[in-house]
Motif scaffolding. Structure first.
Motif, short mmCIF file in Angstrom:
data_model
loop_
_atom_site.label_atom_id
_atom_site.label_comp_id
_atom_site.label_asym_id
_atom_site.label_seq_id
_atom_site.Cartn_x
_atom_site.Cartn_y
_atom_site.Cartn_z
N SER A 11 0.70 -1.08 0.13
CA SER A 11 0.14 -0.03 -0.09
C SER A 11 1.01 0.98 0.22
CB SER A 11 -0.46 0.03 1.03
OG SER A 11 -1.55 -0.66 1.48
N VAL A 12 1.85 1.39 0.99
CA VAL A 12 2.69 2.41 0.84
C VAL A 12 3.45 2.47 -0.17
CG1 VAL A 12 4.94 3.25 2.20
CG2 VAL A 12 2.82 2.49 3.16
N ASN A 13 4.23 1.21 -1.10
CA ASN A 13 4.56 1.09 -2.54
C ASN A 13 4.29 2.18 -3.88
OD1 ASN A 13 7.37 0.51 -1.33
ND2 ASN A 13 7.10 -1.40 -1.79
N LEU A 14 2.51 2.18 -3.29
CA LEU A 14 2.24 2.35 -4.78
C LEU A 14 2.29 4.32 -4.44
CD1 LEU A 14 -1.87 0.73 -3.92
CD2 LEU A 14 -0.22 0.25 -5.39
N PHE A 15 2.50 4.65 -2.96
CA PHE A 15 1.89 6.30 -2.99
C PHE A 15 3.76 6.21 -3.49
CE2 PHE A 15 -1.79 4.63 -1.63
CZ PHE A 15 -2.82 5.52 -2.23
N ALA A 16 5.02 5.90 -2.91
CA ALA A 16 6.15 6.09 -3.22
C ALA A 16 7.33 6.67 -4.05
CB ALA A 16 7.32 4.49 -2.44
#
Length: 216
Positions: free
Chosen positions: A59-64
């Motif tokens: 989930s974090v990597n989607l916005f990283a």
């Protein structure tokens, strides 16, 4: 040994020292059902943590890709860890009479694996913790894919191993687990969590300053 793995082990040790429902469930279950049953319960806790790792990391990597997202996540993660720390420091120990200092958790009528999975999974603070860990990983530019894997492996394996150790020695520990000891342990863990939170927020601050400097 890899620096990422060592950092993961350190964070795993810190997470294992946190006193909460899982800690007391492990001890209580070991006293009632023995080590083997509690090992299955610990496996449920491990799978629950692994599920949270996958959810929070991807989930974090989607916005990283957004630099500002990493900064916001760093500040937010620092606040979460700091909040955990302060909560642990000022936490009041509550126990029932004639429990030997150990809170008696109500039996959820679930066995083994699903008992561990559910007790760990329904705790919102567990999710918040893994979100903060995903924030730590996101702002570590020096971490490659292998480092990330080693970091998470260090946390999960350490937590699982210590959960098994808690179950194994619970009969010996039960006479020493008093409210006073728990209070001291909570304070010690809380201080370390606050320090980790400050460190994470500082990383976010440095990244923010570097980003601002690139505009001038």
């Amino acid at each position: 040994m890899s620096t990422a793995l060592l950092e993961g082990i350190s964070m795993g040790l810190l997470l294992s020292a946190m006193v909460g429902p899982v800690f007391f469930t492990l001890i209580q279950n070991s006293l009632q059902n023995g080590f083997r049953h509690t090992a299955v319960l610990a496996s449920g806790i491990l799978v629950s943590d692994l599920l949270y790792v996958l959810i929070t990391y991807f989930s974090v990597n989607l916005f990283a890709k957004s630099s500002y997202f990493e900064i916001v996540l760093g500040y937010a993660g620092g606040l979460v860890l700091g909040g955990f720390g302060l909560s642990s420091i000022f936490k009041k120990n509550v126990h029932r009479p004639n429990s030997g200092g150990i809170p008696v958790l109500k039996d959820r009528k679930r066995k083994g694996f699903w008992k561990g999975f559910s007790i760990n999974g329904i705790n919102p603070f567990v999710l918040l913790f893994w979100i903060s860990i995903a924030g730590v990983v996101a702002i570590k530019d020096s971490f490659d894919a292998l480092d990330i894997g080693l970091y998470y492996t260090g946390i999960l394996v350490t937590v699982f191993s210590i959960d098994l150790l808690k179950a194994f020695v619970s009969k010996q520990l039960s006479g020493f687990v008093t409210p006073k000891l728990m209070q001291k342990l909570n304070i010690g863990v809380g201080i370390f969590l606050v320090l980790f939170g400050i460190r994470l927020a500082w990383f976010a601050y440095e990244k923010h300053q570097a980003l601002l400097g690139g505009y001038y």
